[in-house]
Scaffold this active site. Structure first.
Site, PDB file in Angstrom:
ATOM      1  N   MET A 269       0.823  -1.201   0.000  1.00 39.02           N
ATOM      2  CA  MET A 269       0.000   0.000   0.000  1.00 39.02           C
ATOM      3  C   MET A 269       0.859   1.255   0.000  1.00 39.02           C
ATOM      4  O   MET A 269       1.800   1.383   0.774  1.00 39.02           O
ATOM      5  CB  MET A 269      -0.930  -0.035   1.225  1.00 39.02           C
ATOM      6  CG  MET A 269      -1.823   1.175   1.339  1.00 39.02           C
ATOM      7  SD  MET A 269      -2.967   1.285  -0.070  1.00 39.02           S
ATOM      8  CE  MET A 269      -3.146   3.052  -0.195  1.00 39.02           C
ATOM      9  N   GLU A 304       4.780   0.663  -5.698  1.00 37.43           N
ATOM     10  CA  GLU A 304       4.314   1.526  -4.594  1.00 37.43           C
ATOM     11  C   GLU A 304       5.034   2.866  -4.625  1.00 37.43           C
ATOM     12  O   GLU A 304       4.420   3.912  -4.407  1.00 37.43           O
ATOM     13  CB  GLU A 304       4.512   0.842  -3.242  1.00 37.43           C
ATOM     14  CG  GLU A 304       3.850  -0.533  -3.115  1.00 37.43           C
ATOM     15  CD  GLU A 304       2.405  -0.571  -3.573  1.00 37.43           C
ATOM     16  OE1 GLU A 304       1.674   0.421  -3.391  1.00 37.43           O
ATOM     17  OE2 GLU A 304       1.992  -1.614  -4.133  1.00 37.43           O
ATOM     18  N   GLU A 326      -4.125   2.956 -10.805  1.00 44.17           N
ATOM     19  CA  GLU A 326      -3.586   1.594 -10.831  1.00 44.17           C
ATOM     20  C   GLU A 326      -3.092   1.189 -12.229  1.00 44.17           C
ATOM     21  O   GLU A 326      -2.021   0.616 -12.374  1.00 44.17           O
ATOM     22  CB  GLU A 326      -4.600   0.588 -10.280  1.00 44.17           C
ATOM     23  CG  GLU A 326      -4.923   0.791  -8.789  1.00 44.17           C
ATOM     24  CD  GLU A 326      -3.692   0.755  -7.887  1.00 44.17           C
ATOM     25  OE1 GLU A 326      -2.610   0.324  -8.329  1.00 44.17           O
ATOM     26  OE2 GLU A 326      -3.815   1.194  -6.709  1.00 44.17           O
TER      27      GLU A 326
HETATM   28  N1  PHE Z   1      -3.262   0.460  -3.772  1.00 42.21           N
HETATM   29  C1  PHE Z   1      -2.554  -0.771  -3.560  1.00 42.21           C
HETATM   30  C2  PHE Z   1      -1.659  -0.974  -4.778  1.00 42.21           C
HETATM   31  O1  PHE Z   1      -1.985  -1.466  -5.780  1.00 42.21           O
HETATM   32  C3  PHE Z   1      -3.415  -1.967  -3.443  1.00 42.21           C
HETATM   33  C4  PHE Z   1      -4.268  -2.008  -2.226  1.00 42.21           C
HETATM   34  C5  PHE Z   1      -5.612  -1.772  -2.328  1.00 42.21           C
HETATM   35  C6  PHE Z   1      -3.731  -2.315  -0.994  1.00 42.21           C
HETATM   36  C7  PHE Z   1      -6.436  -1.811  -1.216  1.00 42.21           C
HETATM   37  C8  PHE Z   1      -4.530  -2.378   0.112  1.00 42.21           C
HETATM   38  C9  PHE Z   1      -5.877  -2.139  -0.006  1.00 42.21           C
HETATM   39  O2  PHE Z   1      -0.599  -0.551  -4.825  1.00 42.21           O
HETATM   40 ZN    ZN Z   2      -1.201   0.162  -7.059  1.00 46.25          ZN
END
Ligand code: PHE
Ligand code: ZN
Length: 873
Positions: A269, A304, A326
């Site tokens: 995350m 990340e 994403e």
């Molecule tokens: N945003 C994170 C990622 O793809 C994924 C994620 C989503 C993690 C929801 C935790 C909860 O990098």
């Molecule tokens: Zn992501």
């Protein structure tokens, strides 16, 4: 049975009536009971009559004040999901105190405890809607605020305190407690909030950005894991430098923290300045991680980190725009690994993932556009479609605009929307305006679900020397729809494999990179090629995420397998031959004419000393059963398994001498070397071993020797897999030895679970069921559930789809059990049943029944009911 939540619709989006400019949070941390005090400075931005609506769940209200005065009961309303305040002045401060219970939080959303009651640490997970389990707040990504955060905790138990941004002050409290304060200067949506508190070790290195900022990169983990964080720390530095050089993006705080946890529902995350990782994607050393793990750490660390711009500095207006961050970030991650490791290998892996996971998703009841028009549970939209297909759209845009044009467009996007929340329309507008082009037709890729089909028909006229290529597109599921812009990268070769420099004419020009764009249902391009018919190589580098109706002649594919200089299309040529053979084998035709072309191509590649060993390993790896089943009408998993096994056995038998020679020749690869070239050679060597072990039992001796001598996990696991696969008499003993050697290493034990879950033996269901009772298995731990049960459901089709329904039964029981603990994980497990309509009647009925029974249970989480309802709809 629970009722599903009312869906949220994109068309209903309204800007917030209230902005939050500043947030002050004070946490009194304790695993049993944490007190959260929040002070929000709010400003009215809309309708004067609109009350202030704050989201809040599983919070116990202790006090509520507006502008430092307690609130009369008739000017607010509190329920289980929200707090609404009426009659506020246009600017106000709202102060709440809440009690929350981290140690009881098994959903792993909001504030929770990782690593057990005795020695655990506290951390948060807020995306998508976890912040509302910490305090009352407008929990939507278009409310961006500046945060000041104070953490108070027992010093002995929580010596390390971290939150987003820069640390500005710290001190001691009475009773052995201490505190620390953090200011994050960058306004952010609440889903990027994070804190961590606990007994953590750290390693760090300094970094100076291209803008001259002095940054500390710090990786934190519990004591048993910190020694394995070196690789990740190096990867972060590589990623920071790469983003500066390739996209001109620098880091923007004084410190970048990364924390590892074993208790996480996803991969990692991107919380601002405080990324939190599932340990699976952060820890790596050669004795406990495979080469694949090393690559994953590189990629996920990059992913990340790259979110710091694509996601954090520019965020999403609403969750419908999820692919805005994403899809773009997956694309950036792919380019990163391609530049610093192997482009061809990464591309093959991405396309395999797309075919195995995204195409089936898009062909079943859980199909949705990259930008869905509605959702009931947003947690269920972190899908292969939003991520992988989303990345393919960005890749197509980059292909269509060219490298410089895409960079210009992205610069424009980051500049224009910096510090704000944006939409996919904003993204296309910025890319288009920077290039003087109207990219609005590309919105169709985001709005129309389903995998487009592309067909190609070539006609050569010897007399005129012209080759006419007609391309047609068709979107099967979505009715008439709008035509999609489809970039087709292509090259023409003569039969000796020499590239032809052909002039082309058609509705769109052939770019300098060899790309044409099909932007209508059908179009024809004409190439001046001369008297001999050319061999055409289409969709080079897989330039569009389409199903290519391949009619190419096997001998043409053989030419490409030998001579294509695009490594991906070299692999694609062989893969196309395999899929044809598989289709023939399913029809009972085991000696089709394609057969010789295939084996010749493989032998040619195996004997090609200049070919990348990783590419050779990939052509020796058949598509998995899920990919081969894709596109079939009434899947019979036994028949698919048998046909694939037969092909693999054929391959192993025919190439046995070359495989043995190659295995021996690759003997000395330094065990600790993880550079791309060493990994590639190890990959080929282990692929040879796996095929040899299939070819004849005597080769199991090679596996035994490797098992004894292996000096890294990659080689040890590959050898163990051979013994297990062959049901060798010493396999159980080897399994036990492995479990003992790595008993206290949870990530290695996860691999041990996964390996056993994938073996397609008759009693696979019973073995997996028995492993759920193993002392190392824990239902509350997502990694364990994924390693054993999700792996079984997705990677062992023969076991999962056993005709007596035992596999469905096991997974359904597991889903019910996990739903009571971690709904997100249960929902993910349940997607394995989503494709039920595509199976032969007996299995179809059983799968459907399993879904219905789950749906009828007394307590079903919102996440799980959403998956079940959509599966049945
Ligand atoms: N945003 C994170 C990622 O793809 C994924 C994620 C989503 C993690 C929801 C935790 C909860 O990098
Ligand atoms: Zn992501």
């Amino acid at each position: 049975m629970s009722t599903a939540a009312t869906p949220v619709r994109l068309g209903d989006y309204r800007p917030p009536d209230w902005r939050v400019t500043d947030v002050e949070l004070i946490f009194d941390l304790d695993p049993a009971e944490t007190i959260v005090e929040a002070c929000l400075r709010v400003e009215r931005d809309g309708d004067a009559a609109a009350p202030l609506h704050l989201d809040g769940e599983q919070l116990e209200l202790l006090s509520l004040q507006v502008d430092d005065r307690p609130l009369e009961a008739d000017v607010y309303r509190l329920d289980a999901r929200s707090l609404t305040v009426f009659d506020l002045p246009p600017v106000a401060s709202i102060r709440t105190r809440a009690r929350i219970r981290p140690a009881a939080n098994t959903a792993l959303q909001g504030l929770y405890l990782s690593g057990g009651a005795a020695n655990g640490f506290l951390l948060t997970q807020c995306e998508a809607e976890g912040f509302r389990r910490i305090t009352w707040f407008p929990d939507r990504p278009d409310v961006l605020a500046r945060y000041t955060v104070t953490l108070r905790a027992d010093r002995a138990r929580y010596p390390v305190l971290l939150a987003n941004g820069n640390a500005v002050a710290a001190g001691e409290d009475d009773g052995g407690r201490h505190w620390a304060r953090f200011v994050d200067p960058h306004p952010k949506p609440c889903y990027l909030f994070a804190l961590v508190a606990g007994r953590l070790e750290r390693i760090e290195k300094p970094f100076v950005t291209a803008e001259g900022r002095q940054v500390r990169i710090v990786v934190h983990a519990q004591a048993d894991a910190i020694a394995q964080c070196r690789w990740a720390l190096d990867c972060i530095e590589t990623a920071m430098r790469w983003d500066e050089q390739r996209f001109g993006r620098c880091y923007d705080l004084d410190v970048f923290h990364v924390v590892a946890t074993h208790d996480f529902t996803m991969g990692a995350m991107e919380n601002k300045g405080l990324n939190i990782f599932n340990s699976k994607y952060l820890l790596a050393d050669v004795d406990e991680a495979t080469d694949e793990d090393f690559r994953h750490v590189l990629a996920v660390v990059g992913h990340e980190y790259f979110h710091n711009w694509s996601g954090n500095r520019v965020t999403c207006r609403d969750w419908f725009q999820l692919s805005l961050k994403e899809g773009l970030t997956v694309y950036r991650e792919q380019e990163f690994e391609s530049d610093v490791a192997s482009r061809t290998l990464r591309r093959i892996e991405d396309v395999r993932t797309l075919w195995r996971a995204q195409f089936p998703e898009d062909a079943g009841p859980l199909s949705h556009p990259v930008r869905p028009a509605q959702y009931s549970a947003i947690d269920n939209f972190y899908t292969a479609t939003v991520y992988e297909k989303g990345a393919e759209i960005v890749r197509m845009l980059a292909t269509a605009l060219g490298r410089d044009g895409f960079r210009r467009g992205l610069d424009r996007y980051f500049e224009r929307h910096d510090g704000r929340a944006a939409t996919i329309e904003d993204f296309l507008a910025a890319l288009g305006e920077a290039n003087g082009r109207d990219l609005s037709p590309w919105l169709a890729w985001y709005e129309q679900a389903g995998t487009p089909e592309l067909s190609a028909e070539g006609r050569h006229d010897a007399a005129s020397g012209r080759y006419a290529l007609t391309l047609r597109q068709h979107l099967p599921q979505a009715g008439p729809g709008r035509p999609l812009p489809i970039p087709v990268a292509l090259a023409l070769f003569d039969r000796g494999g020499r590239r032809l420099a052909a002039q082309a004419s058609g509705p769109s020009p052939l770019s300098g990179d060899g790309v044409i764009v099909l932007d209508r249902a059908e179009a024809t391009w004409t190439f001046e090629v001369g008297a001999a018919a050319p061999v055409v190589s289409l969709l080079r580098g897989y330039s569009a995420p389409v199903r290519l109706a391949q009619t190419a002649d096997p001998s043409d594919l053989a030419v490409l397998a030998r001579h294509e200089d695009d490594g991906f299309n070299r692999w694609l040529a062989v893969d196309t031959l395999v899929r044809r053979l598989f289709a023939d084998a399913l029809q009972g035709d085991t000696r089709s004419a394609v057969h010789d072309a295939w084996l010749d191509a493989l032998a040619g590649l195996l004997g090609d000393a200049s070919a990348d060993p990783a590419l050779i390993a990939e052509v020796l790896t058949l598509p998995d059963e899920t990919t081969l089943s894709e596109g079939l009408q009434r899947i019979d998993p036994e028949a698919v398994h048998a046909a694939r096994s037969q092909l693999e056995a054929r391959l192993a038998d025919a190439l046995e001498p070359q495989l043995a020679a190659r295995y021996a020749a690759l003997e000395t690869i330094a065990a600790a070397a993880v550079d791309p070239a060493s990994q590639a050679r190890r990959r080929l060597r282990n692929r040879c071993l796996t095929l040899l072990a299939r070819a004849a039992p005597r080769y199991l001796e090679l596996a035994r020797t490797q098992w004894r001598q292996a000096a890294n996990l990659t080689d040890r696991l590959a050898a163990l897999a051979c013994l297990l696969q062959a049901q060798a008499p010493d396999a159980p003993e080897a399994l036990d030895a492995f479990a003992q050697r790595h008993a206290d290493r949870p990530l290695v034990i996860d691999k041990w679970f996964s390996l056993q879950a994938t073996v397609a033996h008759d009693d696979a269901v019973e073995r997996v069921a028995a492993l759920t009772a193993h002392p190392a298995f824990r239902w509350e731990n997502p990694n364990k559930v994924y390693a054993l049960l999700l792996t079984f459901a997705l990677r062992n089709p023969r076991g999962f789809h056993r005709v007596d329904g035992a596999g469905y039964h096991l997974i359904a029981e597991s889903i019910a059990r996990v739903d009571a603990l971690t709904p997100q994980v249960a929902a993910r497990l349940a997607t394995s049943l989503g494709g039920w309509r595509r199976y032969e009647p007996v299995r179809r009925a059983q799968m459907r029944h399993a879904i219905e029974r789950l749906r009828a249970r007394p307590h079903v989480s919102a996440d799980l009911s959403d998956i079940l309802d959509r599966s049945l709809a």
